[in-house]
Design a protein around this motif. Structure first.
Motif, PDB file in Angstrom:
ATOM      1  N   ALA A 348       8.497  44.139  45.452  1.00  0.00           N
ATOM      2  CA  ALA A 348       7.704  43.965  46.669  1.00  0.00           C
ATOM      3  C   ALA A 348       7.318  42.521  46.923  1.00  0.00           C
ATOM      4  O   ALA A 348       6.675  42.235  47.940  1.00  0.00           O
ATOM      5  N   ASN A 349       7.722  41.618  46.034  1.00  0.00           N
ATOM      6  CA  ASN A 349       7.241  40.238  46.136  1.00  0.00           C
ATOM      7  C   ASN A 349       8.328  39.185  46.192  1.00  0.00           C
ATOM      8  O   ASN A 349       8.013  37.996  46.311  1.00  0.00           O
ATOM      9  N   GLY A 350       9.592  39.557  46.105  1.00  0.00           N
ATOM     10  CA  GLY A 350      10.632  38.547  46.147  1.00  0.00           C
ATOM     11  C   GLY A 350      12.001  39.105  45.807  1.00  0.00           C
ATOM     12  O   GLY A 350      12.165  40.306  45.578  1.00  0.00           O
ATOM     13  N   GLU A 351      12.987  38.213  45.749  1.00  0.00           N
ATOM     14  CA  GLU A 351      14.356  38.591  45.411  1.00  0.00           C
ATOM     15  C   GLU A 351      14.664  38.152  43.988  1.00  0.00           C
ATOM     16  O   GLU A 351      14.226  37.086  43.542  1.00  0.00           O
ATOM     17  N   TYR A 352      15.424  38.959  43.286  1.00  0.00           N
ATOM     18  CA  TYR A 352      15.818  38.618  41.925  1.00  0.00           C
ATOM     19  C   TYR A 352      17.062  39.413  41.564  1.00  0.00           C
ATOM     20  O   TYR A 352      17.476  40.337  42.289  1.00  0.00           O
ATOM     21  N   ASN A 353      17.666  39.059  40.458  1.00  0.00           N
ATOM     22  CA  ASN A 353      18.863  39.736  39.961  1.00  0.00           C
ATOM     23  C   ASN A 353      18.443  40.970  39.173  1.00  0.00           C
ATOM     24  O   ASN A 353      17.810  40.848  38.125  1.00  0.00           O
ATOM     25  N   LYS A 354      18.777  42.136  39.672  1.00  0.00           N
ATOM     26  CA  LYS A 354      18.383  43.379  39.011  1.00  0.00           C
ATOM     27  C   LYS A 354      19.300  43.624  37.818  1.00  0.00           C
ATOM     28  O   LYS A 354      20.489  43.843  37.976  1.00  0.00           O
ATOM     29  N   ARG A 355      18.708  43.617  36.652  1.00  0.00           N
ATOM     30  CA  ARG A 355      19.476  43.766  35.426  1.00  0.00           C
ATOM     31  C   ARG A 355      19.388  45.204  34.907  1.00  0.00           C
ATOM     32  O   ARG A 355      18.874  46.105  35.587  1.00  0.00           O
ATOM     33  N   TYR A 356      19.862  45.412  33.706  1.00  0.00           N
ATOM     34  CA  TYR A 356      19.931  46.755  33.129  1.00  0.00           C
ATOM     35  C   TYR A 356      18.544  47.397  33.057  1.00  0.00           C
ATOM     36  O   TYR A 356      17.576  46.742  32.695  1.00  0.00           O
ATOM     37  N   GLN A 357      18.452  48.651  33.405  1.00  0.00           N
ATOM     38  CA  GLN A 357      17.216  49.442  33.362  1.00  0.00           C
ATOM     39  C   GLN A 357      16.144  48.903  34.310  1.00  0.00           C
ATOM     40  O   GLN A 357      14.954  49.161  34.119  1.00  0.00           O
ATOM     41  N   ASP A 358      16.541  48.194  35.346  1.00  0.00           N
ATOM     42  CA  ASP A 358      15.564  47.626  36.275  1.00  0.00           C
ATOM     43  C   ASP A 358      14.758  48.718  36.966  1.00  0.00           C
ATOM     44  O   ASP A 358      15.293  49.772  37.343  1.00  0.00           O
ATOM     45  N   THR A 359      13.469  48.485  37.121  1.00  0.00           N
ATOM     46  CA  THR A 359      12.588  49.391  37.849  1.00  0.00           C
ATOM     47  C   THR A 359      11.875  48.695  39.001  1.00  0.00           C
ATOM     48  O   THR A 359      11.215  49.352  39.806  1.00  0.00           O
ATOM     49  N   GLY A 360      11.975  47.381  39.040  1.00  0.00           N
ATOM     50  CA  GLY A 360      11.209  46.605  40.002  1.00  0.00           C
ATOM     51  C   GLY A 360       9.871  46.135  39.482  1.00  0.00           C
ATOM     52  O   GLY A 360       9.212  45.296  40.098  1.00  0.00           O
ATOM     53  N   PHE A 361       9.453  46.663  38.321  1.00  0.00           N
ATOM     54  CA  PHE A 361       8.169  46.302  37.729  1.00  0.00           C
ATOM     55  C   PHE A 361       8.381  45.517  36.430  1.00  0.00           C
ATOM     56  O   PHE A 361       9.239  45.868  35.617  1.00  0.00           O
ATOM     57  N   PHE A 362       7.553  44.483  36.230  1.00  0.00           N
ATOM     58  CA  PHE A 362       7.617  43.666  35.025  1.00  0.00           C
ATOM     59  C   PHE A 362       6.215  43.504  34.452  1.00  0.00           C
ATOM     60  O   PHE A 362       5.219  43.690  35.148  1.00  0.00           O
ATOM     61  N   LEU A 363       6.155  43.158  33.182  1.00  0.00           N
ATOM     62  CA  LEU A 363       4.881  43.082  32.484  1.00  0.00           C
ATOM     63  C   LEU A 363       4.090  41.861  32.953  1.00  0.00           C
ATOM     64  O   LEU A 363       4.394  40.729  32.570  1.00  0.00           O
ATOM     65  N   ALA A 364       3.077  42.105  33.781  1.00  0.00           N
ATOM     66  CA  ALA A 364       2.310  41.006  34.364  1.00  0.00           C
ATOM     67  C   ALA A 364       1.467  40.266  33.338  1.00  0.00           C
ATOM     68  O   ALA A 364       1.146  39.087  33.526  1.00  0.00           O
ATOM     69  N   LYS A 365       1.108  40.927  32.240  1.00  0.00           N
ATOM     70  CA  LYS A 365       0.180  40.329  31.279  1.00  0.00           C
ATOM     71  C   LYS A 365       0.697  39.014  30.702  1.00  0.00           C
ATOM     72  O   LYS A 365      -0.084  38.106  30.417  1.00  0.00           O
ATOM     73  N   TYR A 366       1.989  38.923  30.481  1.00  0.00           N
ATOM     74  CA  TYR A 366       2.546  37.704  29.883  1.00  0.00           C
ATOM     75  C   TYR A 366       3.626  37.080  30.763  1.00  0.00           C
ATOM     76  O   TYR A 366       4.442  36.294  30.281  1.00  0.00           O
ATOM     77  N   ILE A 367       3.634  37.405  32.038  1.00  0.00           N
ATOM     78  CA  ILE A 367       4.718  36.954  32.902  1.00  0.00           C
ATOM     79  C   ILE A 367       4.729  35.428  33.014  1.00  0.00           C
ATOM     80  O   ILE A 367       3.686  34.768  32.936  1.00  0.00           O
ATOM     81  N   ALA A 368       5.931  34.866  33.165  1.00  0.00           N
ATOM     82  CA  ALA A 368       6.070  33.405  33.246  1.00  0.00           C
ATOM     83  C   ALA A 368       5.494  32.887  34.558  1.00  0.00           C
ATOM     84  O   ALA A 368       5.673  33.490  35.616  1.00  0.00           O
TER      85      ALA A 368
END
Length: 503
Positions: A348-368
């Motif tokens: 919901a926030n940008g474009e990226y390369n969807k890799r294996y097992q992608d859900t669209g969600f990433f761990l915000a706690k330690y995100i770069a």
């Protein structure tokens, strides 16, 4: 806050003695032997600081990416493994599917933790040999730190591998082998020694600002309680509960009102933090040619969206590992502030390369973040400034609540502790509490923090929860025979007396 902390636990200047592994022991000291060098308070302090250094290694060291929080959570039900394919960091994928092999297991973590054990033992040996040259206050505090560190390293080895070589005096002759103890024996040895040092009350309940990162009495209490609860050791529940109450009644810790703020650099060592492993980016020199040097962490790069445009939504690009499961996001109530602080909605926030097992969600706690490795002097991937949060006050409260129920205590007290955690998340308070409710609350609170898998195993829920999924990623069901990872084949070949775990 980070700029005020003397990194590497107040001793970076002396800690640069150590390059890789235990190379600091190979330096030519101004005396004839290592034993003669480590016979002053200053030099024993160097050895003590060196015993902390392996805490930083698991994310990338000794040839493996093994962040302890991820190594735990990929075996649970909150995140996937991700990456480019199921052969990218293949041992992660095998662990997730409960089919790890001796040549596909986190061997780097084994080496990292035993390096920590060895260095902690060194400190205790140097202190014993040089007592006449050291102050009693220094002996007491340094010995306590080394013993608690050793217990921490053994705790990780015990949880992942169970039946492990155990020693409290370093091995002095080839082939450097130690007796392999059964998991229950390892537990009893470690917990007894840890209790003994905690009883002496030689460590501060909370570290001074200049020593943030050193182990404390509160950290030792959390470690003791973690081990007792994982072992289901009813005989020690009462002591563990008392330790949690000691932390609560100390008044030195509290919940941070803003859950999302916990994961920012400004949230490091806040009122909620009981213990963190320090990383920094400024002047960090960690590199692929010298990954064990002091510096930053690779964790944010591992878990962030691949080929993301740096700066979009305040996020930088990464390698796409450990996407958060859709079911995890949906598990939260819409008004639970932990949801968005835990699950970054990349789709919901940008474009990226969807890799294996992608859900669209990433761990915000330690995100770069774009400036997360600012000021580093070596390899940018390895030098993000995110401290690893190991023990938080929220866990102390939930531990206490669970132990109160386990020991037949006052349910109103247990309910109060659970509701404090829920109130901070801005969700409705409960009118009653049970152990199952606490385990569900822990799942919401600790996604990505390496708690969930061990909770499922210790509560007996693993065989029902860790089952084949609808996507075809996990095809095996957890069983008791999968409780321990196979011992790395390099260790098996070096010690013919080692007995391999089931796998």
């Amino acid at each position: 806050m980070k700029s005020k902390i003397l990194f590497a636990f107040g001793m970076l200047s002396v800690f640069t003695l150590s390059g890789c592994s235990d190379d600091f022991l190979d330096l030519t000291p101004p005396t004839d032997t290592v034993g003669e060098y480590f016979n002053t308070q200053e030099h024993v302090e160097e050895a003590l600081v060196a015993a902390y250094n392996p805490l930083q290694w698991p994310d990338w060291g000794n040839g493996y990416y093994c962040p302890i929080n991820l190594m735990s959570d990929i075996m649970a039900d909150d995140i996937w493994v991700g990456g480019s394919s199921k052969t990218d960091n293949q041992f992660w994928h095998l662990m997730m599917n409960f089919e790890a092999l001796p040549n596909q297991t986190p061997a780097g973590l084994w080496t990292d933790e035993y390096s920590g054990v060895k260095r902690a033992n060194d400190v205790l040996s140097y202190i014993n040999d040089s007592r006449d040259e050291l102050s009693q206050d220094f002996i007491d505090k340094a010995s306590a730190e080394a013993r608690v560190l050793r217990a921490y390293y053994y705790n990780n080895l015990w949880k992942f591998w169970g039946n492990i070589p155990f020693f409290t005096d370093n091995l002095e002759a080839m082939p450097y082998t130690a007796p392999q103890l059964k998991a229950d024996e390892v537990y009893e040895n470690v917990i007894t020694d840890l209790k003994d040092v905690l009883d002496k009350n030689l460590l501060p309940m909370k570290a001074d600002e200049s020593e943030l990162g050193r182990v404390t009495q509160a950290m030792g209490y959390m470690l003791y309680t973690e081990m007792v609860m994982y072992q289901n050791d009813e005989s020690r529940y009462g002591q563990a509960l008392q330790y949690m109450r000691d932390i609560i009644s100390s008044g030195l810790y509290d919940l941070n009102p803003d859950y999302a703020a916990l994961w920012k650099e400004s949230g490091e060592w806040c009122q909620e933090s009981i213990w963190e492993i320090n990383y920094k980016s400024e002047n960090a020199v960690r590199s692929y040619s010298n990954p064990l040097a002091s510096g930053g962490t690779v964790l944010p790069r591992l878990i962030s969206p691949n080929q993301w445009v740096d700066g979009t939504a305040g996020v930088a690009g990464g390698w796409g590992f450990c996407p958060v499961r859709t079911e995890t996001y949906e598990r939260y109530a819409g008004n639970d502030t932990r949801r968005d602080a835990t699950c970054f909605n990349a789709a919901a926030n940008g474009e990226y390369n969807k890799r294996y097992q992608d859900t669209g969600f990433f761990l915000a706690k330690y995100i770069a973040t774009p400036d997360g490795n600012a000021g580093q002097k070596a390899d940018a991937d390895l030098n993000f400034n995110n401290n690893l949060r190991v023990y938080r006050y929220a866990e102390c409260l939930l531990n206490a609540a669970e132990l109160i129920l386990k020991t037949g205590g006052d349910q109103a007290e247990a309910l109060r502790y659970v509701n404090l955690v829920r109130q901070r998340a801005h969700i409705a308070t409960l009118e009653s509490v049970s152990e199952d409710i606490i385990i569900r609350e822990r799942q919401l609170e600790f996604v990505g923090e390496g708690k969930r898998y061990w909770d499922l195993v210790r509560t007996g829920k693993a065989p029902q929860v860790l089952v084949p999924d609808e996507y075809g990623y996990r095809t095996n069901t957890w069983s008791e025979s999968k409780k321990y990872l196979p011992i790395p084949d390099t260790e098996m070949s070096s010690d013919p007396n080692l007995k391999q775990n089931d796998y």
